[in-house]
Design a protein around this motif. Structure first.
Motif, short mmCIF file in Angstrom:
data_model
loop_
_atom_site.label_atom_id
_atom_site.label_comp_id
_atom_site.label_asym_id
_atom_site.label_seq_id
_atom_site.Cartn_x
_atom_site.Cartn_y
_atom_site.Cartn_z
N ILE A 320 8.49 9.17 2.97
CA ILE A 320 7.19 9.81 3.05
C ILE A 320 7.12 10.90 2.00
O ILE A 320 8.00 11.77 1.93
CB ILE A 320 6.94 10.42 4.45
N ILE A 321 6.11 10.85 1.15
CA ILE A 321 5.93 11.87 0.13
C ILE A 321 4.61 12.59 0.36
O ILE A 321 3.73 12.10 1.08
CB ILE A 321 5.95 11.26 -1.29
N THR A 322 4.46 13.76 -0.22
CA THR A 322 3.24 14.54 -0.07
C THR A 322 2.58 14.72 -1.44
O THR A 322 3.23 15.12 -2.41
CB THR A 322 3.53 15.92 0.54
N ARG A 326 -1.37 15.77 1.28
CA ARG A 326 -1.57 14.61 2.16
C ARG A 326 -0.32 13.73 2.10
O ARG A 326 0.26 13.54 1.04
CB ARG A 326 -2.78 13.79 1.73
N PRO A 327 0.09 13.21 3.28
CA PRO A 327 1.29 12.35 3.29
C PRO A 327 0.97 10.93 2.84
O PRO A 327 -0.09 10.38 3.16
CB PRO A 327 1.70 12.38 4.77
N ILE A 331 6.44 3.16 -1.49
CA ILE A 331 7.12 1.86 -1.59
C ILE A 331 7.63 1.73 -3.02
O ILE A 331 6.83 1.63 -3.96
CB ILE A 331 6.16 0.69 -1.27
N PRO A 332 8.96 1.76 -3.25
CA PRO A 332 9.49 1.74 -4.62
C PRO A 332 9.24 0.42 -5.32
O PRO A 332 9.00 -0.61 -4.68
CB PRO A 332 10.98 1.99 -4.42
N LYS A 333 9.30 0.45 -6.64
CA LYS A 333 9.15 -0.76 -7.45
C LYS A 333 10.30 -1.71 -7.14
O LYS A 333 11.44 -1.31 -6.97
CB LYS A 333 9.17 -0.39 -8.93
N LYS A 334 9.98 -2.99 -7.06
CA LYS A 334 11.01 -3.99 -6.80
C LYS A 334 10.63 -5.29 -7.48
O LYS A 334 9.55 -5.83 -7.23
CB LYS A 334 11.18 -4.21 -5.30
N PRO A 338 4.94 -3.62 -8.30
CA PRO A 338 4.87 -2.22 -8.77
C PRO A 338 5.10 -1.26 -7.61
O PRO A 338 4.97 -1.63 -6.44
CB PRO A 338 3.44 -2.12 -9.29
N LYS A 339 5.45 -0.03 -7.92
CA LYS A 339 5.61 0.96 -6.86
C LYS A 339 4.24 1.24 -6.24
O LYS A 339 3.20 1.11 -6.89
CB LYS A 339 6.23 2.24 -7.41
N GLN A 340 4.27 1.62 -4.95
CA GLN A 340 3.03 1.87 -4.24
C GLN A 340 3.12 3.18 -3.49
O GLN A 340 4.17 3.58 -3.01
CB GLN A 340 2.76 0.74 -3.23
N GLU A 341 1.98 3.85 -3.39
CA GLU A 341 1.85 5.06 -2.58
C GLU A 341 0.66 4.84 -1.65
O GLU A 341 -0.50 4.88 -2.09
CB GLU A 341 1.66 6.29 -3.47
N ILE A 342 0.94 4.58 -0.38
CA ILE A 342 -0.10 4.18 0.57
C ILE A 342 -0.38 5.32 1.54
O ILE A 342 0.55 5.91 2.10
CB ILE A 342 0.33 2.91 1.33
#
Length: 529
Positions: A320-322, A326-327, A331-334, A338-342
């Motif tokens: 969890i990042i801020t 907002r949190p 989801i890292p790139k794999k 692509p990496k995701q920030e949901i």
């Protein structure tokens, strides 16, 4: 300058002569037959050619044991390469007969039920990656080892001859040296009992390999300059014939190779197919597009079940990042994803101890083709003994049945459009594999003949299966069973598996093993969250 070139050539001749003398000595050392691995690449070509030449130089009365030259066909080989290998095996065999040499060529391949497509489409295995390379064992090692074991059972012991070199890579060199006994020609095979390894070109460098091939015509009529041309357009080497589970990882993937599987998803970019297409083989473009699509869906949560093949569920911690107070779920790139920030707010947060109740109350199907957007909240002790609040997602398992059907339909569509320029009978998936997929789905409770229906959508005709297995129940009865299971809160997949198992044991007077089979079905984790 001329003297330098002359010295280099003399040194090369000396190395070649030494290798052939070593081959003759090793051949005459005992009565154990040889199994020679041939992959179609430069190193294995050198090994087979040196052996062939050594045998031609020996008196015929000394040729007292058979040399088996085997190649591995994974059934998903790069099309032009497998054609070349087939032609070479035929030429080697014909020339060996002509020269009266005790050489036999064989091609080993996985059984239909163990093939790439039956594992991926039938059983739902996710496409291979660096951490889950299930393909090497099933497609290459096991078929080759089965051939070796058959020879061991017949002759007691065999010698596996491999075109491996110490300078090929650091890991390969270390592995060869670790299995070498000083003063001995043969190394003990690390995983097969009564099998030994002989490496006649272990001291060759890359320059030695090409110097020999380009200055020594193939005794069976192949064009070694054509082989060299294949490598010129590629940034990688051959895909070796792997016969040893202990060196599977050091052998590396073959997706960057001109001699690997066309469907390899272990690497991000398939340079094999790309190289051929750039060389003018445009007919392979649909293969590359399909391979890229298959790579792109591997980690798509809407394509995968949320439990493993044995029914086991597991949690995958998420970070969890801020951002902007907002949190977000990170989801890292794999691989191709692509990496995701949901946005954290898009998820439903459920405490771990309440997960089973939540799934039941909301009728959540963990095998469904959708992401339930669940975050499981749990605590875990840190290094200092303090409780830490963490979040996780249900880990991914096999492809959903919908995804498997989609993969099959796309694969058949590619097969229907691709025309191999030199093989009118070329196919991407065989009828035997389709039968095996059909049987696998049936055992999982897919009682409708989905394989035949999918085939019909593409070809407008049904596949020519030898037998038309009758479904256990009619479509109306399937609907009734599903309604009853829903009414009494019974998992319909489990019920179908139990019915399949009952049919399997029907007619047996003694049903040995039935209790174990029942227990295996009922112990699946998703039933006991």
């Amino acid at each position: 300058m001329d003297s330098i070139i002359s010295n280099l050539f003399e040194n090369q001749l000396s190395l070649v002569d030494e290798s052939k003398e070593l081959i003759k000595k090793a051949y005459k050392a005992d009565t154990r037959p040889w199994v020679v691995g041939y992959s179609g690449g430069k190193d294995s070509t050198v090994a087979v050619q040196l052996i062939f030449e050594a045998m031609m130089e020996m008196p015929r009365e000394e040729l007292t044991k058979t040399i088996y030259v085997i190649s591995s066909d994974t059934l998903v080989e790069t099309p032009l390469i497998i054609n070349s290998i087939n032609q070479t095996l035929s030429r080697i065999q014909n020339e060996a007969i002509k020269q009266n040499l005790p050489i036999e060529t064989h091609k080993v391949k996985p059984l239909a039920e163990n093939s790439f497509w039956v594992n991926l489409i039938g059983r739902g295995y996710p496409s291979p990656n660096q951490t889950f390379r299930w393909c090497t064992d099933r497609l290459k090692i096991d078929p080759s080892n089965q051939f070796i074991k058959e020879k061991v059972s017949t002759f007691g012991e065999v010698v596996m001859v491999l075109g491996v070199r110490e300078d090929e890579s650091i890991s390969r060199g270390n592995n060869i040296r670790s299995h070498t006994v000083e003063g001995k020609m043969f190394m003990r095979h690390s995983t097969l009992s009564n099998a030994f390894v002989f490496a006649p070109i272990r001291s060759f460098t890359l320059d030695d390999v090409w110097n020999y091939l380009l200055n020594s015509p193939s005794p069976w009529g192949d064009d070694n300059f054509e082989l060299h041309k294949l490598y010129q357009d590629s940034s990688s080497g051959e895909c070796p014939l792997v016969v040893d589970k202990s060196i599977k990882e050091s052998a590396g993937s073959c997706g960057n190779s001109r001699f690997g599987c066309w469907v390899c998803t272990v690497v991000n970019e398939d340079k094999a197919l790309t190289g051929f297409i750039q060389s003018g083989e445009d007919w392979m473009k649909p293969l590359l597009n399909f391979r890229n699509w298959l790579t792109s869906i591997r980690d798509d949560r809407t394509k995968r079940m949320k439990f493993r093949m044995n029914g086991q569920t597991y949690l995958k911690e998420v970070k969890i990042i801020t951002k902007d107070n907002r949190p977000f779920v990170f989801i890292p790139k794999k691989s191709g994803r692509p990496k995701q920030e949901i946005d954290f707010e898009l998820y439903t947060v459920v405490k771990k101890e309440n997960l089973k109740a939540y799934l039941e109350e909301n009728d959540v199907d963990l095998s469904a083709p959708e992401d339930q957007m669940l975050l499981i909240e749990y605590t875990e002790k840190g290094l200092d003994g303090e409780e830490m609040l963490k979040y996780g997602q249900l880990g991914l398992g096999p492809y959903t049945m919908q995804s498997r059907n989609e993969i099959l339909q796309r694969l058949l569509a590619v097969q229907a459009t691709v025309t191999h320029p030199s093989d009118p009978y070329y196919e991407l998936i065989s009828l035997e594999e389709l039968k095996a997929i059909r049987e696998t789905w049936f055992n999982e409770g897919i009682w409708e003949d989905a394989v035949s229906e999918t085939y019909y959508k593409v070809y407008n005709e049904y596949p020519d299966f030898d037998t038309d297995d009758q479904a256990i129940v009619s479509s109306d009865q399937i609907s009734d069973l599903e309604m009853l299971c829903k009414e009494f809160n019974v998992d319909v997949r489990t019920m179908k598996k139990l019915i399949n198992m009952e049919q399997k044991y029907a007619g047996y007077k003694f049903r040995r093993g039935i209790n174990d089979d029942i227990a295996k079905i009922l112990k699946q984790d998703y039933l006991h969250l």
